[in-house]
Design a protein around this motif. Structure first.
Motif, PDB file in Angstrom:
ATOM      1  N   THR A  46       0.849  -1.189   0.000  1.00 43.27           N
ATOM      2  CA  THR A  46       0.000   0.000   0.000  1.00 43.27           C
ATOM      3  C   THR A  46       0.886   1.241   0.000  1.00 43.27           C
ATOM      4  N   SER A  47       0.478   2.248  -0.733  1.00 43.02           N
ATOM      5  CA  SER A  47       1.248   3.493  -0.790  1.00 43.02           C
ATOM      6  C   SER A  47       1.150   4.275   0.509  1.00 43.02           C
ATOM      7  N   ALA A  48       0.167   3.928   1.336  1.00 42.71           N
ATOM      8  CA  ALA A  48      -0.025   4.650   2.592  1.00 42.71           C
ATOM      9  C   ALA A  48       1.000   4.245   3.646  1.00 42.71           C
ATOM     10  N   MET A  49       1.664   3.111   3.446  1.00 42.08           N
ATOM     11  CA  MET A  49       2.617   2.625   4.440  1.00 42.08           C
ATOM     12  C   MET A  49       3.956   3.338   4.285  1.00 42.08           C
ATOM     13  N   PRO A  50       4.507   3.902   5.359  1.00 39.33           N
ATOM     14  CA  PRO A  50       5.812   4.548   5.247  1.00 39.33           C
ATOM     15  C   PRO A  50       6.909   3.552   4.893  1.00 39.33           C
ATOM     16  N   ALA A  51       8.001   4.067   4.364  1.00 38.32           N
ATOM     17  CA  ALA A  51       9.090   3.193   3.927  1.00 38.32           C
ATOM     18  C   ALA A  51       9.743   2.472   5.102  1.00 38.32           C
ATOM     19  N   LYS A  52       9.646   3.055   6.277  1.00 39.41           N
ATOM     20  CA  LYS A  52      10.283   2.449   7.454  1.00 39.41           C
ATOM     21  C   LYS A  52       9.332   2.533   8.638  1.00 39.41           C
ATOM     22  N   VAL A  53       9.112   1.407   9.302  1.00 39.88           N
ATOM     23  CA  VAL A  53       8.225   1.350  10.459  1.00 39.88           C
ATOM     24  C   VAL A  53       8.957   0.660  11.606  1.00 39.88           C
ATOM     25  N   GLU A  54       9.002   1.312  12.755  1.00 40.88           N
ATOM     26  CA  GLU A  54       9.601   0.682  13.926  1.00 40.88           C
ATOM     27  C   GLU A  54       8.550  -0.210  14.586  1.00 40.88           C
ATOM     28  N   LEU A  55       8.733  -1.513  14.472  1.00 39.18           N
ATOM     29  CA  LEU A  55       7.796  -2.457  15.067  1.00 39.18           C
ATOM     30  C   LEU A  55       7.874  -2.382  16.581  1.00 39.18           C
ATOM     31  N   LEU A  56       9.084  -2.268  17.097  1.00 34.44           N
ATOM     32  CA  LEU A  56       9.379  -2.036  18.508  1.00 34.44           C
ATOM     33  C   LEU A  56      10.857  -1.716  18.578  1.00 34.44           C
ATOM     34  N   PRO A  57      11.366  -1.223  19.693  1.00 33.33           N
ATOM     35  CA  PRO A  57      12.788  -0.876  19.760  1.00 33.33           C
ATOM     36  C   PRO A  57      13.681  -2.052  19.358  1.00 33.33           C
ATOM     37  N   GLY A  58      14.517  -1.816  18.343  1.00 33.26           N
ATOM     38  CA  GLY A  58      15.424  -2.859  17.878  1.00 33.26           C
ATOM     39  C   GLY A  58      14.920  -3.627  16.675  1.00 33.26           C
ATOM     40  N   VAL A  59      13.663  -3.417  16.289  1.00 29.18           N
ATOM     41  CA  VAL A  59      13.091  -4.124  15.135  1.00 29.18           C
ATOM     42  C   VAL A  59      12.468  -3.107  14.181  1.00 29.18           C
ATOM     43  N   THR A  60      13.015  -3.009  12.970  1.00 29.02           N
ATOM     44  CA  THR A  60      12.534  -2.074  11.964  1.00 29.02           C
ATOM     45  C   THR A  60      12.025  -2.835  10.751  1.00 29.02           C
ATOM     46  N   VAL A  61      10.827  -2.516  10.302  1.00 34.61           N
ATOM     47  CA  VAL A  61      10.265  -3.099   9.081  1.00 34.61           C
ATOM     48  C   VAL A  61      10.483  -2.107   7.949  1.00 34.61           C
ATOM     49  N   ARG A  62      11.146  -2.562   6.895  1.00 32.78           N
ATOM     50  CA  ARG A  62      11.429  -1.713   5.737  1.00 32.78           C
ATOM     51  C   ARG A  62      10.545  -2.150   4.571  1.00 32.78           C
ATOM     52  N   ASN A  63       9.629  -1.275   4.176  1.00 32.10           N
ATOM     53  CA  ASN A  63       8.675  -1.574   3.114  1.00 32.10           C
ATOM     54  C   ASN A  63       9.261  -1.171   1.771  1.00 32.10           C
ATOM     55  N   VAL A  64       9.521  -2.172   0.938  1.00 30.06           N
ATOM     56  CA  VAL A  64      10.179  -1.958  -0.348  1.00 30.06           C
ATOM     57  C   VAL A  64       9.138  -1.885  -1.465  1.00 30.06           C
ATOM     58  N   ALA A  65       9.190  -0.829  -2.270  1.00 31.78           N
ATOM     59  CA  ALA A  65       8.301  -0.707  -3.426  1.00 31.78           C
ATOM     60  C   ALA A  65       8.843  -1.569  -4.556  1.00 31.78           C
ATOM     61  N   ALA A  66       8.099  -2.635  -4.877  1.00 34.66           N
ATOM     62  CA  ALA A  66       8.500  -3.542  -5.957  1.00 34.66           C
ATOM     63  C   ALA A  66       7.239  -4.051  -6.627  1.00 34.66           C
ATOM     64  N   GLY A  67       6.907  -3.468  -7.770  1.00 34.34           N
ATOM     65  CA  GLY A  67       5.685  -3.847  -8.462  1.00 34.34           C
ATOM     66  C   GLY A  67       4.495  -3.080  -7.926  1.00 34.34           C
ATOM     67  N   PRO A  68       3.296  -3.312  -8.498  1.00 35.35           N
ATOM     68  CA  PRO A  68       2.095  -2.611  -8.039  1.00 35.35           C
ATOM     69  C   PRO A  68       1.792  -2.949  -6.591  1.00 35.35           C
ATOM     70  N   TYR A  69       1.245  -1.983  -5.875  1.00 38.81           N
ATOM     71  CA  TYR A  69       0.971  -2.185  -4.459  1.00 38.81           C
ATOM     72  C   TYR A  69      -0.064  -3.276  -4.231  1.00 38.81           C
ATOM     73  N   GLU A  70      -1.089  -3.315  -5.064  1.00 39.84           N
ATOM     74  CA  GLU A  70      -2.174  -4.263  -4.866  1.00 39.84           C
ATOM     75  C   GLU A  70      -2.402  -5.095  -6.121  1.00 39.84           C
ATOM     76  N   GLY A  71      -3.057  -6.229  -5.939  1.00 42.75           N
ATOM     77  CA  GLY A  71      -3.454  -7.045  -7.075  1.00 42.75           C
ATOM     78  C   GLY A  71      -2.373  -7.947  -7.627  1.00 42.75           C
ATOM     79  N   LEU A  72      -1.231  -8.043  -6.941  1.00 44.64           N
ATOM     80  CA  LEU A  72      -0.140  -8.891  -7.402  1.00 44.64           C
ATOM     81  C   LEU A  72      -0.160 -10.193  -6.598  1.00 44.64           C
TER      82      LEU A  72
END
Length: 416
Positions: A46-72
């Protein structure tokens, strides 16, 4: 960590989100408590999700744009591996050399990216399959489709090149060796865990009242993605068989199908409701959307039995979560379920997928309060041996072994 095709931020139980999502989140959290900093690379949906999200201290989720956001679909993702891999390599390139110490990839698509990063960064690749095409294709549901040849080849490549392979059970370790030719020395067994704080015993009557269930109900629950592989239809058919054998159950019987459509299940999202109508159990069948884990724990506690009729399971976290809540399990005797469930003690394992056998096993536990209580106590004790803390400690040990092995191999190359 690389979890390309499903994000740890997604709600388990629908789409491609399931036990692997729970695995990545819980393992990352426990590694962080051990002082390990974790970056989880996943594909943005989803385009609404930031590129980097701190799940909790010490754990970072990095959202990579690769292909269409939906329908893949998952089967279309191989075409996006190059784009995804480029973003992963860039994340390391902006840092000092040697920033990452280990790569842990989950599922074969992530393993393909992990292989590229491993060679570029000269750090070990640890891989967890979660599911294997050769195992799935050997036990397909009647209306399921086999995994494509491209996946089989991709899995073989990852198994051959990974520095360490982590299997959920001893059976899975043997499958890696016998079906994929994995070197036995590279394979280690690390059981997944269960969050024993969230999934814990509770008052069944209180849980039923909160969910609007009768105190004397016979509650049969299925939890998971709605797709042929997970076989929720077997529970619906078994419930109909139970009613046919004992009509007095009508009015008390509740069949809870908890989850959302996934994979082939998306093609016919109403098929299970139609099946329930055809079999005369529609009024007893509750279709419940996926939910947060605390709410799910109440469903486990409210259930008389939890049914896991899958055709293939690398482990079966649902079975473990249910037992941690004190609920016995009736499961197919496949894959990791033979480890997750202590047959005859914490539940019953059913060889094959005969409806009558499932109906008999479910009825045996659900209609015998003394047996259920005995199994309930044993279930809590059994699940208590599968905490995520132990999983994290064993996984960290596997990382260190992989590092030591790579150093030794590099030294040998220098000597040559």
């Amino acid at each position: 960590m690389i979890s390309l095709h499903t994000s740890p931020l997604d709600q388990p139980g629908t789409g491609d989100a399931g036990g692997m999502n729970v695995y990545v989140v819980e393992l990352s959290k426990r590694l962080a408590t051990l002082g390990i900093e974790v970056d989880v690379f996943t594909r943005a949906t989803t385009s609404a999700m930031p590129a980097k999200v701190e799940l909790l201290p010490g754990v970072t989720v990095r959202n990579v744009a690769a292909g269409p956001y939906e329908g893949l679909s998952k089967h279309e993702l191989p075409a996006q591996l190059c784009t995804f891999a480029r973003a992963v390599l860039r994340a390391e390139a902006i840092r000092e050399p040697g920033y990452y110490d280990v790569i842990h990839s989950h599922y074969w698509l992530s393993g393909q990216v992990g292989l590229l990063a491993r060679d570029r960064w000269a750090v070990p690749l640890v891989h967890t399959m979660h599911t294997m095409a050769k195992v799935k294709n050997a036990s397909l549901a009647e209306d399921d489709v086999p995994e494509p040849p491209a996946r089989l080849l991709g899995e073989e490549q990852v198994v051959e090149a990974a520095d360490r392979l982590l299997a959920n059970t001893g059976d899975e370790a043997n499958e890696l060796i016998n079906l994929y030719g994995a070197q036995p020395a590279k394979v280690g067994v690390v059981n997944p865990g269960v969050d024993l704080e969230v999934f814990s015993p509770g008052d069944q009557l209180v849980a039923r009242k909160a969910l609007g269930l009768r105190p004397d109900a016979i509650v049969l629950a299925f939890v998971g993605r709605i797709q042929p592989l997970k076989a929720p239809d077997i529970l619906i058919r078994a419930a109909a068989r139970m009613l046919a054998a004992d009509p007095s159950l009508r009015g008390r019987l509740v069949v809870a199908i908890i989850g959302g459509p996934s994979g082939n299940g998306m093609e016919h999202p109403e098929s299970h409701a139609q099946l329930a109508r055809e079999l005369g159990v529609y009024e007893a069948t509750w279709f419940v959307k996926p939910m947060a884990r605390a709410a799910l724990a109440d469903w486990y506690r409210a259930a008389s039995v939890v049914c896991v009729p899958s055709y293939s399971e690398s482990f079966g976290l649902v079975a473990l979560e249910a037992q941690a809540c004190g609920t016995p399990v009736v499961a197919a005797a496949v894959g990791g379920l033979t480890t997750a469930v202590a047959d005859g003690e914490t539940g019953l394992l059913v060889p094959g997928h005969d409806i009558g056998d499932f109906a008999d096993a479910l009825s045996r536990i659900a209609t015998d309060p003394l047996l259920r209580e005995t199994m309930s106590r044993a279930a809590v004790k059994h699940a208590g041996g599968f905490g995520w803390e132990l999983t994290a400690e064993k996984t960290l040990a596997a990382y260190r072994t992989a590092q030591q092995t790579m150093v030794a191999e590099l030294a040998q190359e220098v000597d040559r």
